[in-house]
Write a protein that holds these residues in place. Structure first.
Motif, PDB file in Angstrom:
ATOM      1  N   PRO A 117      25.664  41.410   0.759  1.00 12.06           N
ATOM      2  CA  PRO A 117      25.573  41.267  -0.626  1.00 12.06           C
ATOM      3  C   PRO A 117      24.898  39.125  -0.875  1.00 12.06           C
ATOM      4  O   PRO A 117      25.070  39.268  -1.908  1.00 12.06           O
ATOM      5  CB  PRO A 117      26.685  41.706  -1.371  1.00 12.06           C
ATOM      6  N   ASP A 118      24.856  39.116  -0.425  1.00 11.97           N
ATOM      7  CA  ASP A 118      24.865  37.214  -0.473  1.00 11.97           C
ATOM      8  C   ASP A 118      23.422  36.398  -0.073  1.00 11.97           C
ATOM      9  O   ASP A 118      23.468  37.674   1.115  1.00 11.97           O
ATOM     10  CB  ASP A 118      26.087  37.131  -0.169  1.00 11.97           C
ATOM     11  N   GLY A 119      23.166  35.133  -0.160  1.00 11.36           N
ATOM     12  CA  GLY A 119      22.462  34.874   0.422  1.00 11.36           C
ATOM     13  C   GLY A 119      20.891  34.399   0.001  1.00 11.36           C
ATOM     14  O   GLY A 119      20.828  35.080  -1.194  1.00 11.36           O
ATOM     15  N   GLU A 120      19.700  34.112   0.362  1.00  9.00           N
ATOM     16  CA  GLU A 120      19.226  33.761  -0.207  1.00  9.00           C
ATOM     17  C   GLU A 120      18.069  35.846   0.335  1.00  9.00           C
ATOM     18  O   GLU A 120      17.192  36.008  -1.265  1.00  9.00           O
ATOM     19  CB  GLU A 120      17.634  33.240   0.629  1.00  9.00           C
ATOM     20  N   SER A 121      18.196  36.882   0.760  1.00  2.05           N
ATOM     21  CA  SER A 121      17.563  37.917   0.729  1.00  2.05           C
ATOM     22  C   SER A 121      19.373  39.334   0.493  1.00  2.05           C
ATOM     23  O   SER A 121      19.136  39.709   1.678  1.00  2.05           O
ATOM     24  CB  SER A 121      16.949  37.755   1.349  1.00  2.05           C
ATOM     25  N   PRO A 122      19.311  39.119  -0.436  1.00  2.00           N
ATOM     26  CA  PRO A 122      20.478  40.422  -0.299  1.00  2.00           C
ATOM     27  C   PRO A 122      20.329  41.511  -0.271  1.00  2.00           C
ATOM     28  O   PRO A 122      18.835  42.185  -0.787  1.00  2.00           O
ATOM     29  CB  PRO A 122      21.379  39.626  -2.305  1.00  2.00           C
ATOM     30  N   PHE A 123      21.031  42.242   0.797  1.00  4.34           N
ATOM     31  CA  PHE A 123      20.127  43.233   1.203  1.00  4.34           C
ATOM     32  C   PHE A 123      21.894  44.256   1.450  1.00  4.34           C
ATOM     33  O   PHE A 123      22.766  43.559   2.259  1.00  4.34           O
ATOM     34  CB  PHE A 123      19.511  43.510   2.123  1.00  4.34           C
ATOM     35  N   THR A 124      21.366  45.720   1.329  1.00  4.79           N
ATOM     36  CA  THR A 124      22.523  46.643   2.443  1.00  4.79           C
ATOM     37  C   THR A 124      21.994  47.889   2.465  1.00  4.79           C
ATOM     38  O   THR A 124      20.623  48.354   1.923  1.00  4.79           O
ATOM     39  CB  THR A 124      23.535  47.428   0.976  1.00  4.79           C
ATOM     40  N   LEU A 125      22.445  48.335   3.691  1.00  2.90           N
ATOM     41  CA  LEU A 125      22.084  49.209   3.965  1.00  2.90           C
ATOM     42  C   LEU A 125      22.680  50.500   5.010  1.00  2.90           C
ATOM     43  O   LEU A 125      23.530  50.323   5.808  1.00  2.90           O
ATOM     44  CB  LEU A 125      21.115  48.889   6.086  1.00  2.90           C
ATOM     45  N   GLN A 126      22.246  51.545   3.941  1.00  3.68           N
ATOM     46  CA  GLN A 126      23.450  52.804   4.661  1.00  3.68           C
ATOM     47  C   GLN A 126      22.367  53.648   4.666  1.00  3.68           C
ATOM     48  O   GLN A 126      20.389  54.385   4.837  1.00  3.68           O
ATOM     49  CB  GLN A 126      23.549  53.504   4.015  1.00  3.68           C
ATOM     50  N   LEU A 127      22.503  54.730   6.121  1.00  4.67           N
ATOM     51  CA  LEU A 127      21.074  55.577   7.483  1.00  4.67           C
ATOM     52  C   LEU A 127      21.823  56.575   6.900  1.00  4.67           C
ATOM     53  O   LEU A 127      23.239  56.726   6.429  1.00  4.67           O
ATOM     54  CB  LEU A 127      21.698  55.407   8.522  1.00  4.67           C
ATOM     55  N   GLY A 128      21.460  58.063   7.172  1.00  6.44           N
ATOM     56  CA  GLY A 128      21.357  59.295   6.782  1.00  6.44           C
ATOM     57  C   GLY A 128      20.612  59.433   5.829  1.00  6.44           C
ATOM     58  O   GLY A 128      20.245  59.705   4.753  1.00  6.44           O
ATOM     59  N   ASP A 129      19.307  60.518   6.406  1.00  9.89           N
ATOM     60  CA  ASP A 129      18.261  60.373   5.785  1.00  9.89           C
ATOM     61  C   ASP A 129      18.435  61.939   4.291  1.00  9.89           C
ATOM     62  O   ASP A 129      18.693  62.497   5.014  1.00  9.89           O
ATOM     63  CB  ASP A 129      16.674  61.159   5.982  1.00  9.89           C
ATOM     64  N   ALA A 130      18.654  61.475   3.187  1.00 11.25           N
ATOM     65  CA  ALA A 130      18.647  62.414   2.012  1.00 11.25           C
ATOM     66  C   ALA A 130      17.770  63.453   1.926  1.00 11.25           C
ATOM     67  O   ALA A 130      18.383  64.603   1.191  1.00 11.25           O
ATOM     68  CB  ALA A 130      18.659  61.415   0.858  1.00 11.25           C
ATOM     69  N   ASN A 131      16.736  63.325   2.106  1.00  9.89           N
ATOM     70  CA  ASN A 131      15.992  64.282   2.295  1.00  9.89           C
ATOM     71  C   ASN A 131      15.922  65.589   3.088  1.00  9.89           C
ATOM     72  O   ASN A 131      15.983  66.739   3.414  1.00  9.89           O
ATOM     73  CB  ASN A 131      14.101  63.601   3.072  1.00  9.89           C
ATOM     74  N   ILE A 132      16.407  65.330   4.206  1.00  8.55           N
ATOM     75  CA  ILE A 132      16.771  66.544   5.306  1.00  8.55           C
ATOM     76  C   ILE A 132      18.080  67.221   4.836  1.00  8.55           C
ATOM     77  O   ILE A 132      18.647  68.471   4.790  1.00  8.55           O
ATOM     78  CB  ILE A 132      17.525  65.802   6.531  1.00  8.55           C
ATOM     79  N   LEU A 133      19.087  66.508   3.927  1.00  6.31           N
ATOM     80  CA  LEU A 133      20.402  66.851   3.546  1.00  6.31           C
ATOM     81  C   LEU A 133      19.608  67.782   2.361  1.00  6.31           C
ATOM     82  O   LEU A 133      20.607  69.231   2.375  1.00  6.31           O
ATOM     83  CB  LEU A 133      20.682  65.652   2.893  1.00  6.31           C
ATOM     84  N   ALA A 134      18.864  67.546   1.063  1.00  7.93           N
ATOM     85  CA  ALA A 134      18.774  68.559   0.649  1.00  7.93           C
ATOM     86  C   ALA A 134      17.942  69.600   1.053  1.00  7.93           C
ATOM     87  O   ALA A 134      18.602  70.235   1.287  1.00  7.93           O
ATOM     88  CB  ALA A 134      17.778  67.831  -0.336  1.00  7.93           C
ATOM     89  N   ALA A 135      17.046  69.087   1.932  1.00 10.97           N
ATOM     90  CA  ALA A 135      16.032  70.706   2.350  1.00 10.97           C
ATOM     91  C   ALA A 135      17.364  71.542   3.235  1.00 10.97           C
ATOM     92  O   ALA A 135      17.118  73.102   3.350  1.00 10.97           O
ATOM     93  CB  ALA A 135      15.099  69.961   3.486  1.00 10.97           C
ATOM     94  N   ARG A 136      17.906  70.986   4.100  1.00  8.57           N
ATOM     95  CA  ARG A 136      18.704  72.143   5.224  1.00  8.57           C
ATOM     96  C   ARG A 136      19.363  72.921   4.388  1.00  8.57           C
ATOM     97  O   ARG A 136      19.852  73.906   4.690  1.00  8.57           O
ATOM     98  CB  ARG A 136      19.815  71.446   6.265  1.00  8.57           C
ATOM     99  N   THR A 137      20.808  71.764   2.682  1.00 12.46           N
ATOM    100  CA  THR A 137      21.134  72.581   2.578  1.00 12.46           C
ATOM    101  C   THR A 137      20.934  73.133   1.441  1.00 12.46           C
ATOM    102  O   THR A 137      21.555  74.846   0.480  1.00 12.46           O
ATOM    103  CB  THR A 137      22.786  71.603   2.010  1.00 12.46           C
ATOM    104  N   GLY A 138      19.927  73.045  -0.103  1.00 13.13           N
ATOM    105  CA  GLY A 138      18.644  73.611  -1.011  1.00 13.13           C
ATOM    106  C   GLY A 138      19.935  73.119  -1.896  1.00 13.13           C
ATOM    107  O   GLY A 138      19.967  73.865  -3.311  1.00 13.13           O
TER     108      GLY A 138
END
Length: 375
Positions: free
Chosen positions: A106-127
């Protein structure tokens, strides 16, 4: 009375032991946990994720594969929760999925955070409409993107004449400080279970130190403890957040070069590190006659750690959140159900005084389950 709405929250934290799912009902200001389930993380998947968190070389293909596999793992978890509970996908308004954090900077010149787990798959499979990517909007507004759970804690815990601190001990420990008459504070204090779990797995082949029993066999080493506590993170003021990419075995090993100890002695000292870095912060916020510390997360099951917390906070009431009727194992999953509910209704869900963001925001990206397109 407002219409009753059902949401599912999903959390897989820095410990990476598995996926917590919580089915939560919202009616007016009432929040009820209807069902919950835990799905273990496949060991091979966990190890690949840990490698990325520890900075080992990777490539875009592997990131894509992990994103895909986690999407299906989360869908499996939701389907199992629904099957267990007897509810159906059509009854659920939305899923709130934190995703698996693999790097948080969260700090420095290029703050970022990365979470994995394709939400498209979750929505498509569960409806079920899925809401994910909760942290980056807060970071875009200048915040840390974490912690997000203090806003939920403020909603569910009653504060009268004394401070209430809600402590979540996952891989990383974080606190929510609820005052009777002040704004909420919240931040990561430092390591929770991550260092202890990693050290335990290396030396005992067990994924964690059950009840702290292995740690009790060792002796606290004051010299190592003081060396670890000199890390600059502990001296930084809030808002601040951290993760496994910072507090990990290579970080520990750099200190062990000058402190050759038995494995149980190191474990006992790591437990004390977690306890002291938490209580050094908590004790600053005592207000009123009966300040309270409510503990949730996996660390609440470590009897040695709980004993250390109570010893360092003799004037505080120390107990698990379960004693207040809130399931400590599924607190964070419930929080992401709440965050999803806030997003669906366009309500703010961050606390700028906690994260450092410039303004309130309704967090999360919406992935519709069935977006019909007319041709």
């Amino acid at each position: 009375m407002a219409e009753r709405e059902l949401y599912i929250g999903i959390m897989s934290g820095t410990s990476m032991d598995g996926v917590d799912t919580a089915l939560v009902a919202f009616t007016d200001h009432h929040i009820e946990l209807l069902a919950h389930r835990f799905l273990p993380m496949p060991e091979k998947l966990k190890q690949r994720l840990l490698n990325i968190c520890l900075g080992q070389a990777t490539h875009l293909q592997e990131i894509g594969q992990l994103d895909h596999q986690l999407g299906h793992l989360y869908a499996d978890a939701v389907e199992q929760l629904l099957a267990q509970s007897g509810y159906h996908a059509a009854q659920i308004t939305a899923i709130g999925n934190h995703g698996q954090t693999v790097f948080h900077q969260p700090d420095g010149e290029s703050p970022f955070t990365l979470q994995l787990g394709d939400a498209n798959i979750l929505a498509a499979r569960t409806g079920i409409t899925t809401i994910a990517d909760f942290r980056r909007k807060d970071m875009a507004l200048g915040g840390q993107g974490a912690p997000l759970v203090p806003a939920f804690h403020r909603t569910i815990f009653n504060v009268t004449d004394s401070t209430v601190v809600v402590l979540n001990i996952g891989g990383i420990a974080n606190i929510s400080v609820l005052f009777p008459d002040k704004t909420v504070l919240g931040y990561d204090t430092g390591p929770g279970n991550a260092l202890m779990d990693s050290w335990c797995q290396r030396h005992t082949q067990q994924s964690y130190d059950a009840n702290g029993e292995w740690g009790r066999q060792g002796n606290l080493n004051a010299s190592l403890l003081q060396a670890l506590k000199q890390d600059p993170y502990f001296l930084r003021p809030a808002p601040k957040s951290t993760g496994r990419e910072y507090f990990n075995l290579p970080w520990l090993e750099a200190h062990l070069v000058n402190h050759p100890l038995s494995a149980p002695d190191v474990q006992r000292t790591l437990c004390e590190l977690t306890a002291q870095t938490i209580t050094d912060e908590v004790c600053r916020y005592a207000q009123g006659p009966t300040p309270k510390l409510f503990v949730c997360g996996g660390g609440a099951q470590n009897d040695l750690l709980m004993d250390c917390l109570q010893a360092h906070l003799p004037t505080w009431q120390v107990a698990s959140t379960d004693s207040k009727g809130v399931n400590g194992d599924y607190m964070e999953a419930m929080a992401f159900a709440w965050l999803a509910q806030r997003r669906v209704h366009g309500l703010p869900s961050n606390l700028p005084e906690v994260t450092g963001a410039k303004q309130l925001a309704s967090l999360g990206v919406i992935y519709p389950a069935d977006e019909r397109v007319n041709r």
